[in-house]
Design a protein around this motif. Structure first.
Motif, PDB file in Angstrom:
ATOM      1  N   ARG A 101       0.820  -1.209   0.000  1.00 36.03           N
ATOM      2  CA  ARG A 101       0.000   0.000   0.000  1.00 36.03           C
ATOM      3  C   ARG A 101       0.859   1.266   0.000  1.00 36.03           C
ATOM      4  O   ARG A 101       0.523   2.258  -0.659  1.00 36.03           O
ATOM      5  CB  ARG A 101      -0.889  -0.020   1.239  1.00 36.03           C
ATOM      6  CG  ARG A 101      -1.881   1.114   1.253  1.00 36.03           C
ATOM      7  CD  ARG A 101      -2.788   1.031   2.459  1.00 36.03           C
ATOM      8  NE  ARG A 101      -4.112   1.532   2.116  1.00 36.03           N
ATOM      9  CZ  ARG A 101      -4.938   2.065   2.993  1.00 36.03           C
ATOM     10  NH1 ARG A 101      -4.607   2.106   4.259  1.00 36.03           N
ATOM     11  NH2 ARG A 101      -6.089   2.527   2.615  1.00 36.03           N
ATOM     12  N   HIS A 102       1.944   1.240   0.769  1.00 33.06           N
ATOM     13  CA  HIS A 102       2.763   2.451   0.913  1.00 33.06           C
ATOM     14  C   HIS A 102       4.075   2.372   0.122  1.00 33.06           C
ATOM     15  O   HIS A 102       4.935   3.232   0.282  1.00 33.06           O
ATOM     16  CB  HIS A 102       3.060   2.705   2.394  1.00 33.06           C
ATOM     17  CG  HIS A 102       1.824   2.930   3.212  1.00 33.06           C
ATOM     18  ND1 HIS A 102       0.993   4.002   3.009  1.00 33.06           N
ATOM     19  CD2 HIS A 102       1.240   2.198   4.194  1.00 33.06           C
ATOM     20  CE1 HIS A 102      -0.036   3.931   3.851  1.00 33.06           C
ATOM     21  NE2 HIS A 102       0.093   2.839   4.564  1.00 33.06           N
ATOM     22  N   GLY A 103       4.210   1.332  -0.693  1.00 31.35           N
ATOM     23  CA  GLY A 103       5.425   1.228  -1.495  1.00 31.35           C
ATOM     24  C   GLY A 103       6.690   1.101  -0.669  1.00 31.35           C
ATOM     25  O   GLY A 103       7.710   1.710  -0.965  1.00 31.35           O
ATOM     26  N   ILE A 104       6.619   0.308   0.407  1.00 33.72           N
ATOM     27  CA  ILE A 104       7.764   0.154   1.308  1.00 33.72           C
ATOM     28  C   ILE A 104       8.644  -0.990   0.809  1.00 33.72           C
ATOM     29  O   ILE A 104       8.226  -2.151   0.797  1.00 33.72           O
ATOM     30  CB  ILE A 104       7.289  -0.145   2.746  1.00 33.72           C
ATOM     31  CG1 ILE A 104       6.356   0.975   3.238  1.00 33.72           C
ATOM     32  CG2 ILE A 104       8.477  -0.327   3.676  1.00 33.72           C
ATOM     33  CD1 ILE A 104       5.642   0.655   4.538  1.00 33.72           C
ATOM     34  N   ALA A 105       9.852  -0.664   0.393  1.00 35.93           N
ATOM     35  CA  ALA A 105      10.787  -1.686  -0.094  1.00 35.93           C
ATOM     36  C   ALA A 105      11.482  -2.350   1.090  1.00 35.93           C
ATOM     37  O   ALA A 105      11.828  -1.704   2.071  1.00 35.93           O
ATOM     38  CB  ALA A 105      11.825  -1.042  -1.009  1.00 35.93           C
ATOM     39  N   THR A 106      11.657  -3.662   0.990  1.00 34.07           N
ATOM     40  CA  THR A 106      12.293  -4.405   2.075  1.00 34.07           C
ATOM     41  C   THR A 106      13.336  -5.361   1.510  1.00 34.07           C
ATOM     42  O   THR A 106      13.390  -5.618   0.305  1.00 34.07           O
ATOM     43  CB  THR A 106      11.265  -5.248   2.864  1.00 34.07           C
ATOM     44  OG1 THR A 106      10.736  -6.257   1.990  1.00 34.07           O
ATOM     45  CG2 THR A 106      10.134  -4.388   3.402  1.00 34.07           C
ATOM     46  N   PHE A 107      14.155  -5.882   2.405  1.00 33.24           N
ATOM     47  CA  PHE A 107      15.049  -6.990   2.082  1.00 33.24           C
ATOM     48  C   PHE A 107      15.000  -7.933   3.276  1.00 33.24           C
ATOM     49  O   PHE A 107      14.551  -7.550   4.360  1.00 33.24           O
ATOM     50  CB  PHE A 107      16.470  -6.503   1.782  1.00 33.24           C
ATOM     51  CG  PHE A 107      17.107  -5.720   2.894  1.00 33.24           C
ATOM     52  CD1 PHE A 107      16.754  -4.388   3.136  1.00 33.24           C
ATOM     53  CD2 PHE A 107      18.065  -6.298   3.715  1.00 33.24           C
ATOM     54  CE1 PHE A 107      17.338  -3.656   4.172  1.00 33.24           C
ATOM     55  CE2 PHE A 107      18.658  -5.580   4.747  1.00 33.24           C
ATOM     56  CZ  PHE A 107      18.282  -4.263   4.978  1.00 33.24           C
ATOM     57  N   ASP A 108      15.429  -9.170   3.090  1.00 32.13           N
ATOM     58  CA  ASP A 108      15.268 -10.162   4.148  1.00 32.13           C
ATOM     59  C   ASP A 108      16.455 -10.188   5.100  1.00 32.13           C
ATOM     60  O   ASP A 108      17.617 -10.136   4.671  1.00 32.13           O
ATOM     61  CB  ASP A 108      15.106 -11.566   3.542  1.00 32.13           C
ATOM     62  CG  ASP A 108      13.729 -11.777   2.948  1.00 32.13           C
ATOM     63  OD1 ASP A 108      12.870 -10.875   3.070  1.00 32.13           O
ATOM     64  OD2 ASP A 108      13.517 -12.858   2.361  1.00 32.13           O
ATOM     65  N   GLY A 109      16.161 -10.306   6.390  1.00 30.89           N
ATOM     66  CA  GLY A 109      17.209 -10.538   7.381  1.00 30.89           C
ATOM     67  C   GLY A 109      17.858 -11.886   7.138  1.00 30.89           C
ATOM     68  O   GLY A 109      17.232 -12.800   6.596  1.00 30.89           O
ATOM     69  N   PRO A 110      19.117 -12.046   7.566  1.00 30.60           N
ATOM     70  CA  PRO A 110      19.894 -13.229   7.190  1.00 30.60           C
ATOM     71  C   PRO A 110      19.572 -14.491   7.987  1.00 30.60           C
ATOM     72  O   PRO A 110      19.857 -15.592   7.525  1.00 30.60           O
ATOM     73  CB  PRO A 110      21.337 -12.792   7.453  1.00 30.60           C
ATOM     74  CG  PRO A 110      21.233 -11.762   8.521  1.00 30.60           C
ATOM     75  CD  PRO A 110      19.939 -11.042   8.272  1.00 30.60           C
TER      76      PRO A 110
END
Lengths: 197, 197
Positions: A101-110
């Motif tokens: 909804r808010h266009g929040i980009a993420t990446f995964d914790g290891p």
């Protein structure tokens, strides 16, 4: 540059009281909320307490998955932080989650593959330490840090360094109503001998 | 000017993660220590969690008296804050308490008559909520605020206002090793509609 933070330094990341973004994932659903109320409770092992209202969707996912992650937002994320702290992700009308909804980009914790938020200055993954009484009576969730990273332009060798040249990477400290203080000045205390001060 | 803070605003005083001075008094003895780790857990009733190592003299007095007080130090008290966080008041060699040893002036809180530290920017008195498990497992003490005051040049109508003209009254946020961040810049988050940002 994002760099790993040694686990015995991980509690330092929240030592000074920053607002954090709490992210969770369980059974194909994920959520994000802002939490102003957190604190370390131990350096070794690195343990942190955070207040998560038991009525929130974050609390449901956290308890179901027994883990959660924290990302520390910077001044450019003040609008986003206020926004995700002001709405629930449980039943969004448009059927999307708050990230989409808010266009929040993420990446995964290891370690736990939990979503960490792009553009923050530090990140932690935690396993929940089940404490039903504290969770029920005080909305207080305890967790043990299992991985941590930080932007080495502002946190290195286990210490924050807030300077004019890295002001875009400073932390946010919620004052209420979406107003955030930024710890942009630093004073150094000295260990004076008794009577010398 | 020191002014009373309404109890439903008291948790706001520590909302942004300041380092606090914890003071205690029991049976003619009193003590003071610094605590970087505290957070609100509820606005109404106003409840706060603070980490007090169970081996400290402060912990002994706190549990014996079932109450404690907090004072929020300002930049001019950085040396003092670092000092009282680095030594025990249990058995000072000179037989004095830490207040006398360091020339710390205090005045009494209005409800519990606990010592509040002169020259700070906000003050709280709390009754301990006995939670033996949290205290033992996490050194985490819960308390309910029964009185609060603040300097109205920096906290009024339930809100901190950190400005250049009141920089001497800003709070301290411990980074480690006696280095304190001061929240001297403020950013205002806006509640943007989804898709508008």
């Amino acid at each position: 540059m994002r760099q790993a933070v040694a686990l015995h330094h991980a509690s330092r990341l929240v030592n000074h009281g920053p607002t954090v973004l709490v992210t969770t994932r369980h059974a194909g659903r994920r959520n994000i909320m802002a939490a102003a109320w957190s604190m370390p409770v131990e350096f070794t092992p690195p343990r942190i307490a955070v207040v998560v209202d038991k009525k929130t969707f974050t609390s449901d996912l956290l308890k179901a998955s027994d883990c959660f992650a924290l990302s520390l937002p910077v001044p450019a994320l003040a609008d986003l932080t206020y926004r995700v702290g002001s709405e629930s992700g449980r039943d969004l009308a448009d059927g999307r989650d708050k990230f989409a909804r808010h266009g929040i980009a993420t990446f995964d914790g290891p370690v736990l593959q939990l979503p960490w938020v792009d553009g923050c200055c530090a990140w932690l993954e935690l396993r929940r330490i089940a404490e039903p009484h504290s969770e029920t009576a005080y909305d207080t969730v305890f967790g043990e840090v299992v991985s941590a990273q930080a932007d080495d332009r502002v946190f290195a060798q286990g210490r924050w360094s807030f300077r004019d040249d890295n002001a875009a990477l400073h932390t946010l400290h919620h004052l209420g109503g979406g107003s955030f203080a930024v710890p942009s000045r630093v004073v150094q205390g000295r260990l004076l001998e008794a009577g010398a001060s």
